[in-house]
Design a protein around this motif. Structure first.
Motif, PDB file in Angstrom:
ATOM      1  N   SER A  11       0.834  -1.190   0.000  1.00 10.79           N
ATOM      2  CA  SER A  11       0.000   0.000   0.000  1.00 10.79           C
ATOM      3  C   SER A  11       0.874   1.247   0.000  1.00 10.79           C
ATOM      4  O   SER A  11       1.915   1.294   0.630  1.00 10.79           O
ATOM      5  N   VAL A  12       0.432   2.234  -0.745  1.00 12.29           N
ATOM      6  CA  VAL A  12       1.094   3.523  -0.791  1.00 12.29           C
ATOM      7  C   VAL A  12       0.108   4.519  -0.211  1.00 12.29           C
ATOM      8  O   VAL A  12      -1.038   4.579  -0.640  1.00 12.29           O
ATOM      9  N   GLN A  13       0.534   5.279   0.772  1.00  7.63           N
ATOM     10  CA  GLN A  13      -0.347   6.257   1.393  1.00  7.63           C
ATOM     11  C   GLN A  13       0.055   7.653   0.945  1.00  7.63           C
ATOM     12  O   GLN A  13       1.235   7.997   0.982  1.00  7.63           O
ATOM     13  N   TYR A  14      -0.954   8.419   0.532  1.00  9.71           N
ATOM     14  CA  TYR A  14      -0.727   9.794   0.114  1.00  9.71           C
ATOM     15  C   TYR A  14      -1.545  10.717   1.000  1.00  9.71           C
ATOM     16  O   TYR A  14      -2.722  10.461   1.217  1.00  9.71           O
ATOM     17  N   PRO A  15      -0.954  11.796   1.451  1.00  4.89           N
ATOM     18  CA  PRO A  15      -1.745  12.791   2.180  1.00  4.89           C
ATOM     19  C   PRO A  15      -2.812  13.372   1.239  1.00  4.89           C
ATOM     20  O   PRO A  15      -2.587  13.480   0.029  1.00  4.89           O
ATOM     21  N   GLU A  16      -3.933  13.754   1.787  1.00  2.63           N
ATOM     22  CA  GLU A  16      -5.016  14.292   0.966  1.00  2.63           C
ATOM     23  C   GLU A  16      -4.563  15.515   0.177  1.00  2.63           C
ATOM     24  O   GLU A  16      -4.976  15.701  -0.966  1.00  2.63           O
ATOM     25  N   VAL A  17      -3.695  16.359   0.749  1.00  2.00           N
ATOM     26  CA  VAL A  17      -3.207  17.541   0.042  1.00  2.00           C
ATOM     27  C   VAL A  17      -2.436  17.132  -1.217  1.00  2.00           C
ATOM     28  O   VAL A  17      -2.514  17.807  -2.246  1.00  2.00           O
ATOM     29  N   THR A  18      -1.717  16.017  -1.175  1.00  2.00           N
ATOM     30  CA  THR A  18      -0.978  15.521  -2.335  1.00  2.00           C
ATOM     31  C   THR A  18      -1.941  15.064  -3.423  1.00  2.00           C
ATOM     32  O   THR A  18      -1.748  15.357  -4.607  1.00  2.00           O
ATOM     33  N   ILE A  19      -2.982  14.363  -3.021  1.00  2.00           N
ATOM     34  CA  ILE A  19      -3.977  13.883  -3.982  1.00  2.00           C
ATOM     35  C   ILE A  19      -4.721  15.061  -4.604  1.00  2.00           C
ATOM     36  O   ILE A  19      -4.938  15.093  -5.825  1.00  2.00           O
ATOM     37  N   GLN A  20      -5.068  16.052  -3.796  1.00  2.00           N
ATOM     38  CA  GLN A  20      -5.752  17.239  -4.316  1.00  2.00           C
ATOM     39  C   GLN A  20      -4.865  17.984  -5.319  1.00  2.00           C
ATOM     40  O   GLN A  20      -5.337  18.433  -6.368  1.00  2.00           O
ATOM     41  N   ARG A  21      -3.590  18.114  -5.005  1.00  2.00           N
ATOM     42  CA  ARG A  21      -2.654  18.785  -5.911  1.00  2.00           C
ATOM     43  C   ARG A  21      -2.540  18.013  -7.219  1.00  2.00           C
ATOM     44  O   ARG A  21      -2.534  18.612  -8.303  1.00  2.00           O
ATOM     45  N   ALA A  22      -2.490  16.696  -7.148  1.00  2.00           N
ATOM     46  CA  ALA A  22      -2.400  15.873  -8.352  1.00  2.00           C
ATOM     47  C   ALA A  22      -3.670  16.002  -9.195  1.00  2.00           C
ATOM     48  O   ALA A  22      -3.601  16.137 -10.423  1.00  2.00           O
ATOM     49  N   ARG A  23      -4.827  15.954  -8.554  1.00  2.00           N
ATOM     50  CA  ARG A  23      -6.093  16.123  -9.277  1.00  2.00           C
ATOM     51  C   ARG A  23      -6.118  17.469  -9.998  1.00  2.00           C
ATOM     52  O   ARG A  23      -6.504  17.559 -11.160  1.00  2.00           O
ATOM     53  N   ARG A  24      -5.731  18.511  -9.284  1.00  2.00           N
ATOM     54  CA  ARG A  24      -5.748  19.856  -9.858  1.00  2.00           C
ATOM     55  C   ARG A  24      -4.801  19.942 -11.050  1.00  2.00           C
ATOM     56  O   ARG A  24      -5.145  20.502 -12.099  1.00  2.00           O
TER      57      ARG A  24
END
Length: 137
Positions: A11-24
């Motif tokens: 499993s790879v865990q990403y902070p929500e801020v990282t996921i939001q930045r990637a989505r953006r």
């Protein structure tokens, strides 16, 4: 934190801020879902993405000059969505998705045409600030 699983069941865990930045970053990039799906399966060469080739393949909505396409792809590498494919002689001009990129693309596919939703002015400004000024947002 959001958890995603790789092929090796790690499993790879990403902070929500990282996921939001990637989505953006993905939403602000000039590329279509078809390109990201192709990158999930195998590397896609810059020459297949830029210019009329990328437009004809359905990777972009309109032809994009090679320099602009490469700059956008390099930004997606910095965000953590893409990586350059490596062969026996080193780095190539082919691009693939990272595990974070796979997570974002899977979300896009699950939401279909409704994702990415219309970008807000904040999304565009936040992406621009991160990309060009390297400000923490």
């Amino acid at each position: 934190m959001t958890v995603t699983h790789s092929k090796m069941s790690q499993s790879v865990q990403y902070p929500e801020v990282t996921i939001q930045r990637a989505r953006r970053a993905v939403r602000c990039a000039p590329f279509q879902l078809k390109l990201y799906i192709a990158m999930r399966e195998e590397g896609v060469f810059l020459g297949e993405i830029a210019g009329t080739a990328g437009f004809k393949a359905g990777y972009t909505e309109m032809p994009i000059p090679e320099l602009n396409a490469e700059n956008d792809l390099l930004w997606l590498i910095n965000v953590g969505v893409l990586r350059r494919k490596v062969d026996g002689q080193g780095i190539t001009d082919s691009f693939r998705l990272t595990p974070l990129g796979r997570l974002v693309v899977r979300e896009w596919q699950e939401h279909g045409e409704s994702w990415p939703a219309k970008l807000t002015r904040f999304d565009r400004v936040a992406n621009w600030l991160r990309r060009w000024l390297r400000l923490p947002l």
